[in-house]
Enzyme design. Structure first.
Site, mmCIF file in Angstrom:
data_model
loop_
_atom_site.group_PDB
_atom_site.id
_atom_site.type_symbol
_atom_site.label_atom_id
_atom_site.label_comp_id
_atom_site.label_asym_id
_atom_site.label_seq_id
_atom_site.Cartn_x
_atom_site.Cartn_y
_atom_site.Cartn_z
ATOM 1 N N ASP A 210 36.396 28.508 14.066
ATOM 2 C CA ASP A 210 37.665 26.482 14.687
ATOM 3 C C ASP A 210 36.115 26.556 15.566
ATOM 4 O O ASP A 210 35.217 26.775 16.738
ATOM 5 C CB ASP A 210 38.653 26.873 15.842
ATOM 6 N N ASP A 212 35.893 24.692 19.825
ATOM 7 C CA ASP A 212 36.337 25.475 20.382
ATOM 8 C C ASP A 212 37.428 23.350 20.815
ATOM 9 O O ASP A 212 36.914 22.302 20.571
ATOM 10 C CB ASP A 212 35.546 25.726 21.243
#
Length: 292
Positions: A210, A212
């Site tokens: 992902d 952040d």
């Protein structure tokens, strides 16, 4: 020259590896506690392998409860010479996208609730961490990733946070914009420090799940998105691991970067002042330099 025994520490989503001959799960006793799990040993393309799921099968350990010292000690007791850490990470860089891998070469350690050294009162030791990963192993990981068709970035700074919560937006911006970190995770520290104390070559492969929370188009970290990406990353990691034996070979020369002699001048406590109980616990990690 010695025989290569490659240790793989698997992070979130990676709880086993495929294709091992003579595979068996072994319980390893350590004076530093119970390791995260039994260790899967076997042979892959002529190279001895040892796989340890960092969080345990079923993911029972949080980042703060992983028994890091027991894990590294257990691998050393099995004769592991080289350790490759594979771990889920968030990205601070637009060009490092979910599904990409990063070969980490630096760390910023923000953890605070973990035992970070094998040494202490009664046997004081200091090792260098200026270059905390082994470039030789990093080369092998990069080549294996590229040969597997994985988008891989060579070099990056890993921010190790305590967790288990993810970053606040303010923290994420600070780590990215002020500190210049590239990826964030919760498990590579103190693992890398302990591997150096144990004179093990260590490389870190960050599997990006992902962006952040800094990213304006992605908002806060979504655990469901992370889990979806974990599955694909685990398959890529297995593909990377399968290619490592051909790159590293069964016969191992001394590390050209000195990882395997990190303790050569590290012990400061005089022999007659050393705590015999601590010295006994250090038999696998530091026996080479502490033996009478």
């Amino acid at each position: 020259m010695t025989k290569t025994r490659l240790g793989i520490i698997g992070g979130s989503g990676l709880y086993d590896i495929d294709g091992l001959q003579d595979a068996q799960w072994q319980q390893v006793d350590s004076p530093w506690g119970t390791p995260s799990d039994a260790i899967l040993t076997g042979v892959l393309d002529g190279v001895d392998m040892a796989f340890l799921p960092r969080h345990g099968r079923g993911h029972v350990h949080s980042p703060s409860t992983v028994p890091y010292r027991a894990n590294i000690d257990a691998l050393k007791r099995l004769g592991v010479t080289d350790v490759i850490s594979v771990s889920a990470s968030g990205s601070f860089r637009e060009q490092m996208t979910p599904g990409d891998f990063v070969i980490v070469d630096q760390f910023v350690d923000r953890t605070f609730a973990r035992e970070k050294s094998f040494f202490g009162m009664g046997c004081v030791g200091h090792v260098s961490l200026a270059h905390p990963t082994c470039p030789r192993l990093g080369d092998a990981c990069e080549t294996a990733a590229r040969n597997a068709g994985i988008t891989v970035h060579r070099g990056g700074t890993y921010l190790a946070m305590e967790g288990p919560q993810f970053s606040t937006l303010a923290e994420s911006r600070m780590y990215r914009e002020i500190w210049g970190c590239d990826v964030i995770g919760m498990t590579n520290m103190p693992e890398a420090k302990l591997a150096r104390e144990a004179e093990l070559c260590y490389a870190s492969v960050a599997m990006i799940t992902d962006f952040d929370s800094w990213h304006p188009d992605h908002g806060e970290v979504d655990i469901s998105d992370i889990i979806a990406t974990l599955t694909g990353n685990a398959d890529k990691a297995r593909s990377l691991v399968r290619r490592l034996p051909d790159l590293l070979g069964a016969d191992r020369q001394p590390c050209p970067h000195g990882c395997d002699i990190a303790l050569e001048h590290a012990i400061l406590t005089a022999p007659d002042a050393r705590d015999p109980d601590l010295v006994a616990r250090l038999d696998a990690v530091a026996g080479r330099v502490l033996a009478p």
